[in-house]
Design a protein around this motif. Structure first.
Motif, PDB file in Angstrom:
ATOM      1  N   GLY A  79       0.895  -1.413   0.043  1.00 35.61           N
ATOM      2  CA  GLY A  79      -0.066  -0.367  -0.181  1.00 35.61           C
ATOM      3  C   GLY A  79       1.221   1.306  -0.268  1.00 35.61           C
ATOM      4  O   GLY A  79       1.716   1.771  -0.696  1.00 35.61           O
ATOM      5  N   LYS A  80       0.774   1.779   0.757  1.00 39.64           N
ATOM      6  CA  LYS A  80       1.486   3.133   0.817  1.00 39.64           C
ATOM      7  C   LYS A  80       2.128   3.274   2.285  1.00 39.64           C
ATOM      8  O   LYS A  80       2.907   4.231   2.199  1.00 39.64           O
ATOM      9  CB  LYS A  80       0.236   5.012   0.760  1.00 39.64           C
ATOM     10  N   GLU A  81       2.481   2.037   2.705  1.00 39.05           N
ATOM     11  CA  GLU A  81       3.178   1.973   3.640  1.00 39.05           C
ATOM     12  C   GLU A  81       4.918   1.892   3.670  1.00 39.05           C
ATOM     13  O   GLU A  81       5.779   2.070   4.590  1.00 39.05           O
ATOM     14  CB  GLU A  81       3.299   0.889   4.698  1.00 39.05           C
ATOM     15  N   ARG A  82       5.470   1.502   2.300  1.00 43.77           N
ATOM     16  CA  ARG A  82       6.594   1.950   2.068  1.00 43.77           C
ATOM     17  C   ARG A  82       7.097   2.578   1.242  1.00 43.77           C
ATOM     18  O   ARG A  82       7.786   1.924   0.097  1.00 43.77           O
ATOM     19  CB  ARG A  82       6.756   0.100   1.473  1.00 43.77           C
ATOM     20  N   PRO A  83       7.151   3.816   0.989  1.00 47.08           N
ATOM     21  CA  PRO A  83       7.381   4.569   0.252  1.00 47.08           C
ATOM     22  C   PRO A  83       9.151   4.704  -0.124  1.00 47.08           C
ATOM     23  O   PRO A  83       9.739   4.436   1.191  1.00 47.08           O
ATOM     24  CB  PRO A  83       7.311   5.862   0.989  1.00 47.08           C
TER      25      PRO A  83
END
Lengths: 172, 442
Positions: free
Chosen positions: A141-145
């Motif tokens: 998702g957006k958790e590991r930029p």
């Protein structure tokens, strides 16, 4: 249109940076042709053949997506074609494809979108003849930029599907 | 006569609190905080009395928590104790109402703490109508002395209930995610605290996996959340607060995520992903049987069931962009209810049943809003760089959510009234996201 153009440039910049970082003599990669021979493999200073570094410098381990999209850009397709060629050279290698999103969405929707992106890349590799049983997918998702900043450049990098090696000793 | 004054004033507050529900039927992109500010009810809360010197700190602390609860609600304005004219010596005699009228107190809370021989305390509270010169109501209960915070919240709930006619939400807890570390490598662990931010306690260490989107069971001390692993797809977990036991629910090849209990606490709605496509499923926690409610090639996620158990709301991008839908609890009659610009996600059905709270994205901003389940009456309550993940107080009057107020800024918890008024930061020890409100504690 404009956004897409920027995106391609960014993608290119990242590939170049990655190559510069991981190989002392960066190879010249023909963008739209599968690599048939492996000039790096016999170069002592290059990455270990079959390693993630090798994949990074010879194919690229990351493909990028447009905003809220999971369709593969032509740029992404050419990287994945090279990945497929690389994977055929190392048939014992298994990979994990991780789908990632920028921060401009809700957690839950982005988890779903990340799964879409990972699976789009997987389907493309499978269509190139890579056994899908070698590929697992995961969504962060957006958790590991990969770029922690909050701007268009960072977001375009963070919308990606990243290939990691699962079983080789030089893997992820 | 005096009673009527109180009632009218309180009614006015209540009507105001409800006004958002009855007015504004047209969908607009507007923040609904421009309505007139309701005057909070002036209330006097003298320090609870105690004949026991050991109870000195206790009575100070308990009174402070009651005042703080009432003040934070936005409905009450506790009057500074230094202004009080009468020095109460007992709660068992009629107060000198004239003295309390002098400082314009509408209501007086008179209380005492009696330490008992078994280590418990008895807490007695009387609510006085200052202008009506009469007692409105009273409550007495016994509790272990170290449970004084909950005693204070119970008193606040009693006051709220007596004066508004609705259940309070002070004796509740909130689970949330504590975030630490740089943005590219964050640790996210599960925390629990009282609704006012007191007693924050970690429930997971964040070492094996990150925890996201926790949700309270409406019936038990149980949480469902998402465990995000590095090396395998994220999975929905159950967590027992009393025992600390964690359990993966279901054994799925793909990812399961976006869990939420049904109102009966017996089932969990979630998204299941297969081959990249996410659909809504419902799982019975006893039989562990799982059933798909949607089978659409688009992304279907963030399911939430109506309190009567008959409907489910969820988000889907089947229409091109992410929007909110409703359906019957068996998956039939899927219907889109939002048509505004931008994207709508995380629909959460109000415990009152009338409204659905959501996260909206529009032109680079995020909003928390509410809309009726038939798609009318949309109102946006907050706006920021990132506002996400609304959760309802158990009485359906307050919404908590998390906010990143500027790009790259810290994330923190906030609460806002259903009216869009009374926006407050909820204190946490560090950065915090994904709040989920518990039901009223028994």
């Amino acid at each position: 249109m404009q956004a897409k153009k920027i995106l391609l440039n960014v993608g290119l910049a990242v590939c170049l940076t990655a190559m510069a970082a991981c190989a002392s003599k960066p190879p010249i990669v023909e963008a739209d042709k599968p690599i048939a021979t492996r000039p790096m493999a016999s170069t002592p200073s290059g990455p270990i053949p079959g390693s993630l570094e090798d994949l990074k410098s010879n194919a690229g381990h990351r493909v990028y997506f447009d905003l809220d999209q999971y369709t593969l850009t032509t740029q992404a397709q050419s990287v994945l074609r090279r990945q497929a060629a690389w994977l055929k050279e190392y048939p014992e290698t298994r990979i994990r494809l991780a789908g990632n999103c920028d921060e401009r969405g809700t957690r839950e929707y982005n988890l779903a979108l990340g799964a879409r992106r990972a699976n789009a890349a997987k389907a493309f590799l499978a269509a190139q003849g890579v056994d899908p049983a070698r590929i697992t997918t995961i969504s962060y998702g957006k958790e590991r930029p990969i770029d922690p900043r909050s701007n268009d450049t960072a977001w375009s990098k963070n919308r990606n599907a990243t290939t990691l090696l699962v079983t080789t000793s030089a893997g992820s | 006569m005096g009673k009527k004054i109180i009632s009218a004033k309180i009614l006015a507050i209540l009507l105001f609190a409800m006004s958002g529900v009855v007015s504004n039927s047209s969908a607009r992109v507007e923040i609904d905080i421009t309505q007139g500010i309701a005057e909070p009810l002036p209330i006097a809360v003298p320090t609870y009395l105690s004949s026991s010197p050991e109870a000195e700190a206790l009575r100070q602390n308990l009174t402070r928590v009651v005042m703080s609860d009432l003040e934070r609600s936005g409905l009450f304005a506790p009057i500074d104790q230094r202004a009080y004219v009468q020095n109460l010596e007992t709660i068992n005699e009629r107060p000198r109402f004239a003295d309390w009228r002098l400082i314009n107190a509408q209501v007086l809370i008179a209380g005492e703490i009696i330490p008992l021989n078994d280590g418990r305390i008895q807490v007695n509270t009387r609510l006085w109508d200052v202008y009506g010169s009469q007692q409105l109501s009273s409550i007495a209960f016994k509790t272990p002395a170290d449970n004084w915070r909950r005693a204070a919240h119970k008193i606040s709930d009693f006051v709220y209930q007596s004066l508004t006619g609705e259940d309070g939400y002070f004796d509740t807890r909130v689970v949330y995610i504590a975030e630490s570390g740089p943005k590219a490598n964050r640790t996210k662990r599960l925390m629990i605290m009282d609704q006012d931010g007191a007693n924050p306690v970690p429930l997971t260490d964040g070492l094996d996996y990150d925890v996201l989107t926790p949700r309270f069971s409406p019936t038990q001390q149980q949480i469902t959340y998402l465990a995000l692993f590095d090396d395998r797809p994220a999975q929905v977990y159950l967590f027992n607060i009393a025992t600390g036991e964690q359990e993966e629910i279901g054994n799925f090849r793909g990812m399961t995520f976006a869990p939420r209990f049904t109102p009966d606490g017996q089932r969990v709605l979630m998204s299941v992903e297969r081959g990249g496509n996410s659909d809504i499923a419902i799982m019975d926690l006893r039989t562990r049987q799982q059933r798909l409610l949607t089978t659409n090639p688009a992304i279907d996620t963030s399911p939430s069931m109506s309190p009567n158990g008959r409907f489910v709301t969820f988000s889907s991008d089947r229409g091109g962009s992410e929007q909110i839908y409703t359906m019957n609890a068996d998956g039939t009659k899927q219907k889109r209810i939002t048509f505004g610009n931008g994207r709508y996600g995380t629909p959460v059905w109000s415990p009152r049943g009338d409204l659905i709270a959501f996260t909206r994205q529009y032109k680079g901003k995020f909003y928390i809003g509410v809309i009726r389940s038939d798609g009318t009456g949309e109102r946006l309550l907050t706006e920021a760089y990132l506002d996400e993940g609304p959760t309802w107080s158990p009485n359906g009057r307050v919404i908590m959510f998390f906010r990143e107020d500027r790009p790259g800024g810290p994330v923190s918890l906030w609460s806002v009234d259903l009216t869009g008024q009374n926006l407050r930061r909820v204190p946490t020890p560090g950065e915090a996201s994904d709040p989920a409100w518990s039901p009223l504690l028994p």
